[in-house]
Design a protein around this motif. Structure first.
Motif, PDB file in Angstrom:
ATOM      1  N   PRO B  58       0.954  -1.375  -0.170  1.00 46.50           N
ATOM      2  CA  PRO B  58      -0.240  -0.500   0.511  1.00 46.50           C
ATOM      3  C   PRO B  58       0.863   1.315   0.045  1.00 46.50           C
ATOM      4  N   LEU B  59       1.976   1.359   0.410  1.00 48.74           N
ATOM      5  CA  LEU B  59       3.063   2.471   1.088  1.00 48.74           C
ATOM      6  C   LEU B  59       3.705   2.827  -0.491  1.00 48.74           C
ATOM      7  N   ALA B  60       3.740   1.554  -1.442  1.00 54.30           N
ATOM      8  CA  ALA B  60       5.033   1.672  -2.446  1.00 54.30           C
ATOM      9  C   ALA B  60       2.921   2.832  -3.710  1.00 54.30           C
ATOM     10  N   VAL B  61       2.108   2.090  -3.601  1.00 51.10           N
ATOM     11  CA  VAL B  61       0.766   2.631  -3.833  1.00 51.10           C
ATOM     12  C   VAL B  61       0.485   3.711  -4.275  1.00 51.10           C
ATOM     13  N   ASP B  62       1.021   4.566  -2.831  1.00 49.33           N
ATOM     14  CA  ASP B  62       0.849   5.895  -2.069  1.00 49.33           C
ATOM     15  C   ASP B  62       1.871   6.893  -3.053  1.00 49.33           C
ATOM     16  N   LEU B  63       3.150   6.120  -2.713  1.00 48.27           N
ATOM     17  CA  LEU B  63       4.254   6.923  -3.122  1.00 48.27           C
ATOM     18  C   LEU B  63       4.331   7.213  -4.071  1.00 48.27           C
ATOM     19  N   ARG B  64       3.647   6.061  -5.089  1.00 40.06           N
ATOM     20  CA  ARG B  64       3.319   6.454  -7.013  1.00 40.06           C
ATOM     21  C   ARG B  64       2.462   7.456  -6.842  1.00 40.06           C
ATOM     22  N   GLY B  65       1.533   7.008  -6.040  1.00 35.63           N
ATOM     23  CA  GLY B  65       0.507   8.424  -6.598  1.00 35.63           C
ATOM     24  C   GLY B  65       1.003   9.825  -5.931  1.00 35.63           C
ATOM     25  N   GLN B  66       1.865   9.962  -5.547  1.00 32.70           N
ATOM     26  CA  GLN B  66       2.694  11.493  -5.065  1.00 32.70           C
ATOM     27  C   GLN B  66       3.123  11.770  -5.924  1.00 32.70           C
ATOM     28  N   VAL B  67       4.372  10.725  -6.486  1.00 38.35           N
ATOM     29  CA  VAL B  67       5.216  11.040  -8.192  1.00 38.35           C
ATOM     30  C   VAL B  67       4.189  11.215  -8.776  1.00 38.35           C
ATOM     31  N   ARG B  68       3.258  10.610  -9.562  1.00 30.39           N
ATOM     32  CA  ARG B  68       2.286  11.007 -10.575  1.00 30.39           C
ATOM     33  C   ARG B  68       1.770  12.549  -9.958  1.00 30.39           C
TER      34      ARG B  68
END
Lengths: 187, 155
Positions: B58-68
């Motif tokens: 889940p953290l990776a999904v969140d961080l990808r969202g942040q990157v986007r």
């Protein structure tokens, strides 16, 4: 037969040096074994706590922000109802709250409001208030990667200590309580 | 008869359970490509040997969202990486930065291999020289001839 004897290097090179190198390598690896890769040191220690303004979990009209805390030492504990380890540290937090040693605030991380409130109702609420970080953005600003995480913040709003994982009695005794005592004495 | 009917019913119903292809997160493939590029430089702190591009935590999904989000705001790749390092520390860089402290990490293995090869080559050369057969002196040749002769006699 007159064969030339193989030139023999002195004992120190053949035996002592490799042994010394081996011992050094073992020492290095031995130290490495005691380190925990899950505990990623936080770059935020010594830096001001990242600002935020979040609605409270139980009173959505009110907000919590580190600005409000300036002038007092406080602890921010990141928790969630889906987090099993949070239950492990919960009794300790209840004790801490009862002893009124320090202001204890929660950051409810990526949780359902109903689930979180029910969790507090079931196990007890040690927090003066919990901020509701449903998207986890504030968590990212604080470098949260695995709840529970606990931050000690001083009177000037600077993060002085971060503990990753459930708080244990040892951590409380050895690290957190002494630090709190020191920070309380500051202006 | 009833069993046959139930079977037919199940088959008919299962027709509607069709797997669809996962919808792309955004309509913009260029953006997604850049998100992937930047994500491959960031480590997932939960599954620490994966990048946030690979990890499904889940953290990776969140961080990808942040990157986007940051890419949409116009941040560059380096700015985004710095943003993450500010919050998570140097460990979040998937490839460690090249600094005085990490030089040994980067070149250590190659250096160790190089030294080992050099030592091996030198050792082999010395052995090779020492193992070169020494020629017999005349006296030794005479003695050897004697022994051989005696050997033939006693056969």
């Amino acid at each position: 037969m007159t064969t030339e004897a193989l030139p023999r290097r002195p004992l120190i090179v053949r035996l002592i040096l490799p042994l010394a190198l081996f011992a050094a390598l073992m020492a290095l690896l031995g130290v490495g074994l005691t380190l925990n890769p899950r505990e990623v040191p936080s770059p935020l220690i010594g830096k001001p706590a990242p600002g935020f303004e979040l609605p409270l979990l139980q009173k959505p009209d009110a907000t919590l922000s580190p600005q409000q805390m300036l002038g007092k030492v406080w602890i921010l504990n990141v928790w969630a109802s889906w987090c099993a380890a949070c239950r492990d540290e919960h009794p300790l937090l209840m004790e801490l709250a009862k002893a009124r040693t320090v202001a204890l605030y929660g950051l409810n991380y990526k949780d359902g409001r109903e689930d979180a409130i029910r969790w507090l109702g079931r196990y007890g609420d040690p927090y003066a208030a919990s901020a509701y970080d449903v998207k986890g953005r504030v968590g990212i600003d604080y470098g949260v990667y695995g709840v529970p995480e606990t931050y000690v913040i001083d009177k000037r709003g600077v993060i002085r200590y971060k503990h990753i994982g459930a708080v244990t009695p040892e951590v409380l005794e050895r690290s957190i309580l002494p630090l709190l005592a020191t920070l309380e004495r500051d202006a | 008869m009833r069993k046959l009917f139930l079977l037919a019913l199940c088959c008919a119903l299962s027709w509607s359970a069709q797997g669809g292809e996962a919808q792309p997160a955004a309509a913009d493939p260029q953006l997604e490509k850049r998100v992937l590029e930047v994500s491959q430089e960031l480590r997932c702190l939960v599954c620490q040997n994966q990048t946030i591009a690979d990890s499904s935590a889940p953290l990776a999904v969140d961080l990808r969202g942040q990157v986007r989000e940051k890419l949409e705001q116009g941040m560059t790749r380096d700015q985004i990486i710095d943003y993450m390092v500010e919050r998570y520390g140097e460990f979040v860089r998937y490839r460690p930065a090249m600094t005085a402290k990490t030089v040994l990490l980067w070149f250590g293995p190659a250096l160790a291999l190089f030294i080992a090869v050099v030592m091996l080559v030198r050792r082999l050369r010395v052995r090779h020289r020492a193992a070169a057969p020494a020629l017999l002196t005349d006296e030794e040749r005479a003695r050897a001839a004697q022994w051989l002769a005696r050997n033939d006699e006693t056969r």
